[in-house]
Design a protein around this motif. Structure first.
Motif, PDB file in Angstrom:
ATOM      1  N   VAL A   1      49.328 -22.945   9.477  1.00  0.00           N
ATOM      2  CA  VAL A   1      48.157 -22.769   8.622  1.00  0.00           C
ATOM      3  C   VAL A   1      47.044 -22.180   9.474  1.00  0.00           C
ATOM      4  N   THR A   2      46.425 -21.106   8.990  1.00  0.00           N
ATOM      5  CA  THR A   2      45.313 -20.487   9.716  1.00  0.00           C
ATOM      6  C   THR A   2      44.128 -21.444   9.714  1.00  0.00           C
ATOM      7  N   LEU A   3      43.567 -21.676  10.912  1.00  0.00           N
ATOM      8  CA  LEU A   3      42.510 -22.673  11.076  1.00  0.00           C
ATOM      9  C   LEU A   3      41.334 -22.096  11.833  1.00  0.00           C
ATOM     10  N   THR A   4      40.141 -22.405  11.361  1.00  0.00           N
ATOM     11  CA  THR A   4      38.917 -22.195  12.122  1.00  0.00           C
ATOM     12  C   THR A   4      38.261 -23.569  12.258  1.00  0.00           C
ATOM     13  N   THR A   5      37.455 -23.739  13.293  1.00  0.00           N
ATOM     14  CA  THR A   5      36.798 -25.030  13.501  1.00  0.00           C
ATOM     15  C   THR A   5      35.326 -24.814  13.806  1.00  0.00           C
ATOM     16  N   GLN A   6      34.553 -25.838  13.540  1.00  0.00           N
ATOM     17  CA  GLN A   6      33.139 -25.801  13.890  1.00  0.00           C
ATOM     18  C   GLN A   6      32.631 -27.223  14.108  1.00  0.00           C
TER      19      GLN A   6
ATOM     20  N   ALA B   1      39.388 -23.103   2.335  1.00  0.00           N
ATOM     21  CA  ALA B   1      39.205 -24.540   2.151  1.00  0.00           C
ATOM     22  C   ALA B   1      38.491 -25.110   3.363  1.00  0.00           C
ATOM     23  N   SER B   2      37.645 -26.104   3.121  1.00  0.00           N
ATOM     24  CA  SER B   2      36.925 -26.749   4.212  1.00  0.00           C
ATOM     25  C   SER B   2      37.301 -28.221   4.276  1.00  0.00           C
TER      26      SER B   2
ATOM     27  N   LEU C   1      42.094 -22.831   6.413  1.00  0.00           N
ATOM     28  CA  LEU C   1      41.384 -24.099   6.542  1.00  0.00           C
ATOM     29  C   LEU C   1      40.304 -24.002   7.612  1.00  0.00           C
ATOM     30  N   ASP C   2      39.115 -24.478   7.270  1.00  0.00           N
ATOM     31  CA  ASP C   2      38.030 -24.604   8.232  1.00  0.00           C
ATOM     32  C   ASP C   2      37.760 -26.091   8.397  1.00  0.00           C
ATOM     33  N   ALA C   3      37.927 -26.608   9.604  1.00  0.00           N
ATOM     34  CA  ALA C   3      37.663 -28.019   9.884  1.00  0.00           C
ATOM     35  C   ALA C   3      36.323 -28.132  10.591  1.00  0.00           C
ATOM     36  N   ALA C   4      35.443 -28.927  10.009  1.00  0.00           N
ATOM     37  CA  ALA C   4      34.110 -29.106  10.590  1.00  0.00           C
ATOM     38  C   ALA C   4      33.878 -30.575  10.897  1.00  0.00           C
ATOM     39  N   VAL C   5      33.675 -30.872  12.170  1.00  0.00           N
ATOM     40  CA  VAL C   5      33.258 -32.225  12.525  1.00  0.00           C
ATOM     41  C   VAL C   5      31.741 -32.276  12.421  1.00  0.00           C
ATOM     42  N   ILE C   6      31.246 -33.426  12.004  1.00  0.00           N
ATOM     43  CA  ILE C   6      29.802 -33.608  11.897  1.00  0.00           C
ATOM     44  C   ILE C   6      29.425 -34.712  12.872  1.00  0.00           C
ATOM     45  N   ASN C   7      28.873 -34.289  13.995  1.00  0.00           N
ATOM     46  CA  ASN C   7      28.477 -35.222  15.041  1.00  0.00           C
ATOM     47  C   ASN C   7      27.070 -35.735  14.770  1.00  0.00           C
ATOM     48  N   VAL C   8      26.790 -36.934  15.254  1.00  0.00           N
ATOM     49  CA  VAL C   8      25.489 -37.534  15.004  1.00  0.00           C
ATOM     50  C   VAL C   8      24.444 -36.967  15.959  1.00  0.00           C
ATOM     51  N   ASP C   9      23.244 -36.784  15.431  1.00  0.00           N
ATOM     52  CA  ASP C   9      22.097 -36.314  16.208  1.00  0.00           C
ATOM     53  C   ASP C   9      20.974 -37.316  15.951  1.00  0.00           C
TER      54      ASP C   9
END
Length: 200
Positions: free
Chosen positions: A89-94, A5-6, A35-43
């Protein structure tokens, strides 16, 4: 095979509500998903010229906005990590980057690599709504919209909107992980809106 899940967390101009992280972790736990949590930073592209640099110091303002976006992203990831650790909960981040107009598109494109996409929803925040809409309509993956101000609770009552179409059949197939865990399933067909096969 474990479900992937993302969770997409845009950081510009406003971050999602405080409950998004805990709700995403709660859903992942209920589904037994990673769970993969992805923040989307502004460019923000540098479109300054000599005059704007001199009068407004536009490059410095861009750097300031991008730094604030990254700082919000780090705080969001720390929040998700703490919640995931608490719930085991197993987590990856990006961390992703996108221009302001393409934040939702970046989330939808990344979401294609997962079994389930999760995004927050805020009634009064256009950027968060736009990201959610882009994920729902462009990722090609099942999407779950999470409330930003209340707990999701147990996802054990599933409602299926059925009209006998290919889209409805696909939605039911995509909802299989929820259907398998549901204690109640309701099927709803709206009549007198369009022609429905009688046998359905």
């Amino acid at each position: 095979m474990q479900m992937l899940a993302s969770l997409f967390l845009p950081t510009y101009p406003d971050p999602p509500g405080p409950k998004i992280a805990s709700n995403a972790v709660a859903v992942a736990k209920q589904l037994g998903a990673t769970l993969d949590a992805a923040v989307i930073n502004v460019d923000i592209p540098d479109v300054s010229n000599a005059l704007s640099s001199f009068l407004l110091d536009l490059p410095a303002k861009i750097r300031e906005v991008e730094t604030a976006s990254r700082n919000r992203g780090k705080a969001l990831l720390e929040n998700v990590a703490a919640e995931a650790a608490r719930c085991k909960v197993t987590l990856t981040t990006q961390e992703l980057k996108a221009q302001p107009a393409f934040i939702g598109e970046a989330a939808a494109r990344e979401g294609r690599y997962f079994d389930l996409c999760m995004v927050g929803w805020a009634r009064d925040t256009e950027s968060i709504r736009m990201t959610a809409e882009e994920v729902v309509f462009s990722s090609g993956r099942p999407a779950l919209i999470l409330p930003g101000d209340e707990d999701v609770g147990a996802l054990d009552n599933v409602v299926i909107a059925w009209d006998g179409s290919r889209v409805a059949a696909r939605a039911v197939a995509d909802a299989k992980p929820f259907l398998e865990r549901a204690s109640a399933i309701s099927i709803v067909s709206v009549t007198d809106e369009k022609v429905l096969p009688g046998k359905d």
